[in-house]
Write a protein that holds these residues in place. Structure first.
Motif, mmCIF file in Angstrom:
data_model
loop_
_atom_site.group_PDB
_atom_site.id
_atom_site.type_symbol
_atom_site.label_atom_id
_atom_site.label_comp_id
_atom_site.label_asym_id
_atom_site.label_seq_id
_atom_site.Cartn_x
_atom_site.Cartn_y
_atom_site.Cartn_z
ATOM 1 N N GLY A 26 17.094 -9.495 14.400
ATOM 2 C CA GLY A 26 17.768 -9.583 15.683
ATOM 3 C C GLY A 26 18.879 -8.567 15.810
ATOM 4 O O GLY A 26 19.086 -7.971 16.881
ATOM 5 N N ALA A 30 19.213 -5.663 18.613
ATOM 6 C CA ALA A 30 20.415 -5.561 19.443
ATOM 7 C C ALA A 30 21.037 -4.179 19.340
ATOM 8 O O ALA A 30 21.571 -3.646 20.323
ATOM 9 C CB ALA A 30 21.422 -6.630 19.024
ATOM 10 N N LEU A 68 19.261 -1.976 21.641
ATOM 11 C CA LEU A 68 19.656 -2.278 23.017
ATOM 12 C C LEU A 68 21.013 -1.646 23.332
ATOM 13 O O LEU A 68 21.237 -1.134 24.436
ATOM 14 C CB LEU A 68 19.702 -3.795 23.216
ATOM 15 C CG LEU A 68 19.521 -4.320 24.641
ATOM 16 C CD1 LEU A 68 18.174 -3.916 25.217
ATOM 17 C CD2 LEU A 68 19.666 -5.839 24.659
ATOM 18 N N CYS A 69 21.931 -1.683 22.361
ATOM 19 C CA CYS A 69 23.243 -1.052 22.553
ATOM 20 C C CYS A 69 23.093 0.442 22.802
ATOM 21 O O CYS A 69 23.753 1.008 23.685
ATOM 22 C CB CYS A 69 24.114 -1.279 21.316
ATOM 23 S SG CYS A 69 24.759 -2.948 21.129
ATOM 24 N N THR A 100 26.529 -10.223 18.816
ATOM 25 C CA THR A 100 25.203 -10.805 18.991
ATOM 26 C C THR A 100 25.252 -12.292 18.694
ATOM 27 O O THR A 100 25.972 -12.737 17.796
ATOM 28 C CB THR A 100 24.165 -10.139 18.068
ATOM 29 O OG1 THR A 100 24.411 -10.505 16.698
ATOM 30 C CG2 THR A 100 24.222 -8.627 18.201
ATOM 31 N N ASP A 146 22.445 -15.287 18.148
ATOM 32 C CA ASP A 146 21.043 -15.670 17.985
ATOM 33 C C ASP A 146 21.006 -17.169 17.681
ATOM 34 O O ASP A 146 21.382 -17.603 16.594
ATOM 35 C CB ASP A 146 20.426 -14.862 16.841
ATOM 36 C CG ASP A 146 18.973 -15.247 16.565
ATOM 37 O OD1 ASP A 146 18.413 -16.076 17.299
ATOM 38 O OD2 ASP A 146 18.406 -14.718 15.589
ATOM 39 N N ILE A 173 25.429 -10.109 23.373
ATOM 40 C CA ILE A 173 23.974 -10.018 23.457
ATOM 41 C C ILE A 173 23.400 -11.313 22.898
ATOM 42 O O ILE A 173 23.560 -11.620 21.713
ATOM 43 C CB ILE A 173 23.440 -8.810 22.665
ATOM 44 C CG1 ILE A 173 24.076 -7.515 23.199
ATOM 45 C CG2 ILE A 173 21.929 -8.729 22.751
ATOM 46 C CD1 ILE A 173 23.687 -6.275 22.425
ATOM 47 N N PRO A 227 18.135 -9.894 26.298
ATOM 48 C CA PRO A 227 16.947 -9.037 26.215
ATOM 49 C C PRO A 227 15.753 -9.674 26.912
ATOM 50 O O PRO A 227 15.694 -10.892 27.113
ATOM 51 C CB PRO A 227 16.704 -8.915 24.704
ATOM 52 C CG PRO A 227 17.987 -9.324 24.068
ATOM 53 C CD PRO A 227 18.618 -10.318 24.983
ATOM 54 N N SER A 286 13.789 -12.417 24.860
ATOM 55 C CA SER A 286 14.948 -13.014 24.188
ATOM 56 C C SER A 286 14.576 -14.109 23.208
ATOM 57 O O SER A 286 15.183 -14.240 22.144
ATOM 58 C CB SER A 286 15.935 -13.553 25.228
ATOM 59 O OG SER A 286 15.300 -14.465 26.099
ATOM 60 N N SER A 329 14.337 -11.586 17.561
ATOM 61 C CA SER A 329 14.441 -11.200 16.154
ATOM 62 C C SER A 329 13.124 -10.594 15.693
ATOM 63 O O SER A 329 13.097 -9.568 14.999
ATOM 64 C CB SER A 329 14.810 -12.401 15.281
ATOM 65 O OG SER A 329 16.167 -12.750 15.468
ATOM 66 N N GLY A 336 12.819 -7.207 17.309
ATOM 67 C CA GLY A 336 13.646 -6.223 16.626
ATOM 68 C C GLY A 336 13.034 -5.758 15.323
ATOM 69 O O GLY A 336 13.168 -4.591 14.926
#
Length: 680
Positions: free
Chosen positions: A264, A268, A271-272, A282, A284, A443, A468, A471, A475, A478
Motif C-alpha cells: 500500500g 501511495a 500516487l504522490c 497513508t 490502510d 491517502i 485511490p 481503494s 495494497s 501497489g
C-alpha cells in the motif's frame, strides 16, 4: 506471453486479487474470504476468473507478487517452530538478558514476550573472534558435534547460529552450518540475516528468522499450486518495499514481516508522484488492523527499530505503524463499563454479526451497517449481502442495553472510539516526529479506509483526503509496481573524516558482488539491475543512528550523506551541529530489478455522474439524513459534488459529511475530498 500482471494481498479477513494489462490499463479485481490452508487454490481460482474476463487464463499471467501477513501472524500468535540457538560460549543468555528494560514502566503485571529459544535449547560452542575478525579461540568441532547430537535428541525444527563478531568474519558460522546439515532442518546464520553489531538485536533477528522458516516454507508449499499452474513467475512481497523470489523468502522470512502493508505504501508513493504531493500520510484499514505511514521526499522511510508481538525485529522494513483497529475489531465493555474497540478481531470466521456466518459480537463493520453508512448490498457489488438486523441486534444486546443508550448512540460511539484510536496513531507518526499533518494529504485505502478517512482527517485538521480508484484492494494494486529486490547491510564503524577511500571501495565491491551473485542464481542479469546505497550515520557518542541516502560509496557520496544527516537530525530532534564528528555505523545496499507497474486505471466514465439512488444514513446518533448514493465507476473525470453523500464501488464505500467536497481527478481517477472543518 499475454503481458498480464497479477498481485495478491493475503490479509487476515480477505484475500485481495488484482490482474492488470499494463499496456491498456485494463484491470480486474476480486476479494475472497481468507480460508487458512486453502490460500493457494483460492488465489489460483480468483486469478483464473479475472484472467478469463480478460480473455486469458491463470497460466497466461506473466508474473504475480503475493503479499502476506503469515510471518507477522506467527509472531503475534507465537505459532513458531521449535528453535535452537548455537552461540559463542558465555553468550547463551543474550536473548534472556535483552536490554534490561521493562515492557511497561507502570504495569507490574506486564511481561516480556517469551524467549523463542528456551534455555535448554540455547547451546554454547567454544570459539571466539575479536572485533577485527581475528581468531582468538578456534572453533571446537568436537564440542559442536556434541551440540548437534543434543539437538537431534531434542528434535528441533530449526536452528539459529549467532556468534560473537561474526558480522566481521562469518567463517565459523558457515562451518557450523555445514555440520548442521545432517539434521535436515532450516539453519539461519546471523552473518546472513543481520550482519551488524548489537548482539541482542542481531541474535533475536536470527532466531526469529529461523523460527519462521518452517512457517514460511509451509505457506510457500500452499502456493505451489499457484506457482505450478498459474503465472510464469511468482514472487513474495518484502517488508522494505521490494519483492523477493520464493527462494529468498524461504531463506529470509523475517524480511516479509510487513509484507502486505508495504504494498500500500508503494502504491501511495506512486500516487504522490502523479499528483505532485511532497508529503502525505497513508491510512490502510482492513478487516483486522490499520496501517499508517508517512511519505516524504518521494520515498518510503525505512526503519530497523520495530517490534512485532513484543519481539524486536531489527531487519529493515518500511516504516509503517500498525494498530488493532479494523472493520472486524470487536466492540465490548470493559470491567469498568467503558466502551472499548479492538484489538481483538472477529476475522473472517465467524466475522462480524452482519456477515451472517455465526458472529454474535458487534464490530466496527456492524456499526457502519447499523447506521446504514454501509448498505446491505454495498459489499462486492452485492455479491456479499449484509444482515442489518443482525448488526443492530448485536449492538443493542452487547453495548446499548448495558449502557442504557439507544443503539444509534452505541453504534456512533463505536465509530468515534475507532476514529480516536486511529487519530492517536497518526499523531504518533506525524506530530510526535516533528511533522505537521495540517499541511498534508491523507491517502486512505483498504476495505474500510474510505469509511473512516473523512472523520479522521477532520479530527486532525487535515484539509484533503485522496482515495485511490482501487481503494479496497490498493495494497495489492501497489504490489503490482514493486521492484524485485535484494538487500544487505554491514557494520563498518568509522568516523567520516578519516574513512579510507580504498577500504570503502573494497567493502562496496564485496557487498555488491554477493548480492549480484544471489540475483544471478535467480536468473537476473546484472545489466537489468539498479544499485542503491544508504548509510546509518550518527554523532560520535550517540547510541542510535539515522538512515540517509548515500549517492555513491566514495568521498563525494559521504559528503552528501553528511549534509542530509544534518538536515534530518535538525528536523527529527530540533538541533544539529555542523562541526561535531559524524560516524558511519552501517552500510546498506539494495539491488533491484524494476518491474512494469499497473499504469493508468483505464478510461474514464462517459456518464454524467448522476446518483444511482439514495439511502437514509446516520451521520451522527441524532440525525438521519437522506443521502444520494453514487456508483464510483460511473463518475467521469472532474465530476464534483458536495456532501452529505455516499460513493460506492465494488471494493469500498466512501461517506462524506456536510460541506465536504469530492472531485474525481483525471488520469488516476482518484477521489479528492476537501474536508469541511466543522461537523454539522
Amino acid at each position: 506471453m499475454s503481458g498480464l500482471l497479477a498481485a495478491v494481498d493475503v490479509g487476515g479477513t480477505f484475500i485481495d486479487v488484482v490482474v492488470t494489462n499494463p499496456a491498456t490499463g485494463e484491470t480486474r479485481i476480486a476479494k475472497v474470504l481468507h480460508r487458512k490452508g486453502d490460500q493457494g487454490n483460492d488465489i489460483l481460482a480468483a486469478l483464473g476468473g479475472l484472467a478469463r474476463q480478460m480473455n486469458a487464463g491463470a497460466a497466461d499471467i506473466d508474473a504475480a507478487v503475493v503479499g502476506t501477513t503469515v510471518v507477522t501472524n506467527a509472531l503475534l500468535e507465537g505459532a513458531l517452530a521449535k528453535t535452537a540457538l548455537l552461540t559463542t560460549a558465555g553468550f547463551r543468555d543474550v536473548l534472556e538478558i535483552a536490554r534490561m528494560t521493562r515492557p511497561s514502566s507502570y504495569d507490574l503485571h506486564a511481561r516480556r514476550a517469551p524467549v523463542v529459544a528456551p534455555r535448554h535449547l540455547r547451546l554454547e560452542v567454544p570459539e571466539r573472534r575479536d572485533h577485527h575478525g581475528e581468531v582468538l579461540l578456534p572453533l571446537d568441532e568436537a564440542a559442536l558435534d556434541r551440540c548437534i547430537e543434543q539437538l537431534r535428541e531434542e528434535k528441533v525444527e530449526a536452528v539459529a547460529v549467532s556468534l560473537l563478531f561474526s558480522f566481521v568474519n562469518p567463517e565459523h558460522e558457515r562451518r557450523i552450518r555445514e555440520k548442521l546439515a545432517v539434521l535436515g532442518v532450516p539453519v539461519s546464520l546471523s552473518s546472513d540475516v543481520l550482519p551488524v553489531f548489537r548482539e541482542y538485536e542481531r541474535t533475536t533477528a536470527t532466531v526469529l528468522n529461523a523460527a519462521t522458516m518452517p512457517v514460511m516454507a509451509q505457506f510457500l508449499s500452499g502456493l505451489q499450486t499457484l506457482k505450478d499452474q498459474g503465472p510464469a513467475k511468482a514472487f513474495i512481497m518484502g517488508s522494505a518495499g521490494g519483492c523477493l523470489t520464493f527462494a529468498e523468502a524461504r531463506r529470509f522470512p523475517i524480511k516479509c514481516a510487513m509484507s502486505g502493508p508495504a504494498g500500500g505504501a508503494v502504491g501511495a508513493l506512486d500516487l504522490c508522484a502523479r499528483h505532485g504531493l511532497g508529503e502525505a500520510l497513508t491510512l490502510d484499514i482492513g478487516g483486522t488492523s490499520s496501517d499508517i505511514a508517512l511519505l516524504r521526499n518521494g520515498a518510503i522511510p525505512v526503519t530497523d527499530e520495530r517490534a512485532i508481538g513484543g519481539y524486536p525485529v531489527a531487519v529493515a522494513s518500511a516504516e509503517i505503524e500498525t494498530i488493532g483497529a479494523g472493520g472486524g475489531s470487536i466492540a465490548y465493555l470493559d470491567r469498568a463499563g467503558s466502551l472499548k474497540v479492538g484489538p481483538r478481531s472477529a476475522g473472517s470466521t465467524p466475522g462480524p454479526a452482519s456477515y451472517g456466518r455465526g458472529g454474535e459480537l458487534p464490530t466496527v463493520t456492524d456499526a457502519h451497517v447499523a447506521l446504514n453508512r454501509l448498505g446491505v448490498d454495498s459489499m462486492l457489488g452485492g455479491e456479499f449481502p449484509l444482515d442489518r438486523e443482525a448488526a443492530v441486534a448485536a449492538i443493542e444486546r452487547h453495548i446499548a442495553a448495558p449502557l442504557g443508550v439507544s443503539w444509534q448512540r452505541a453504534a456512533h460511539g463505536i465509530l468515534q472510539i475507532t476514529t480516536a484510536n486511529i487519530v492517536r496513531a497518526i499523531r504518533a507518526m506525524s506530530v510526535e516526529r516533528g511533522h505537521d499533518p495540517r499541511g498534508m494529504t491523507l491517502i486512505a485505502f483498504g476495505g474500510a479506509g474510505p469509511l473512516h478517512a473523512v472523520e479522521v482527517a477532520r479530527s486532525l485538521a487535515i484539509p484533503r483526503v485522496l482515495i485511490p480508484y482501487f481503494s479496497g484492494v490498493f495494497s495489492a494494486h501497489g504490489i503490482l509496481s514493486v521492484d524485485i529486490a535484494y538487500d544487505a547491510q554491514r557494520t563498518w564503524l568509522r568516523e567520516l573524516s578519516v574513512i579510507n577511500a580504498r577500504e570503502l571501495a573494497e567493502l562496496a565491491r564485496d557487498m555488491t558482488g554477493a548480492l549480484l551473485a544471489r540475483a544471478a542464481e535467480d536468473g537476473f542479469s546484472a545489466d537489468d539491475l539498479v544499485i542503491a546505497w544508504s548509510a546509518d550515520l550518527r554523532y560520535r557518542g550517540q547510541s542510535h543512528a539515522l538512515t540517509v541516502a548515500l549517492p555513491s560509496p566514495d568521498a563525494a557520496g559521504l559528503a552528501a550523506s553528511r549534509s542530509t544527516f544534518l538536515a534530518e537530525h535538525m528536523l527529527r530532534y530540533g538541533h544539529a551541529s555542523a562541526t561535531a564528528a559524524v560516524e558511519l555505523l552501517n552500510l546498506r545496499l539494495k539491488i533491484s530489478r524494476p518491474r512494469t507497474g499497473a499504469g493508468e486505471v483505464g478510461a474514464a466514465s462517459a456518464n454524467a455522474g448522476a446518483p444511482a439512488g439514495q439511502r437514509d444514513i446516520w451521520l451522527d446518533d441524532a440525525e438521519c439524513v437522506v443521502c444520494p448514493v453514487y456508483q464510483r465507476a460511473a463518475l467521469p473525470d472532474r465530476w464534483r459534488a458536495t456532501g452529505p453523500l455516499v460513493i460506492e464501488q465494488f471494493d469500498a464505500v466512501t461517506v462524506l459529511g456536510h460541506g465536504d467536497v469530492a472531485e474525481v481527478l483525471p488520469g488516476t481517477r482518484a477521489l479528492s475530498i476537501r474536508i469541511h472543518p466543522h461537523t454539522v
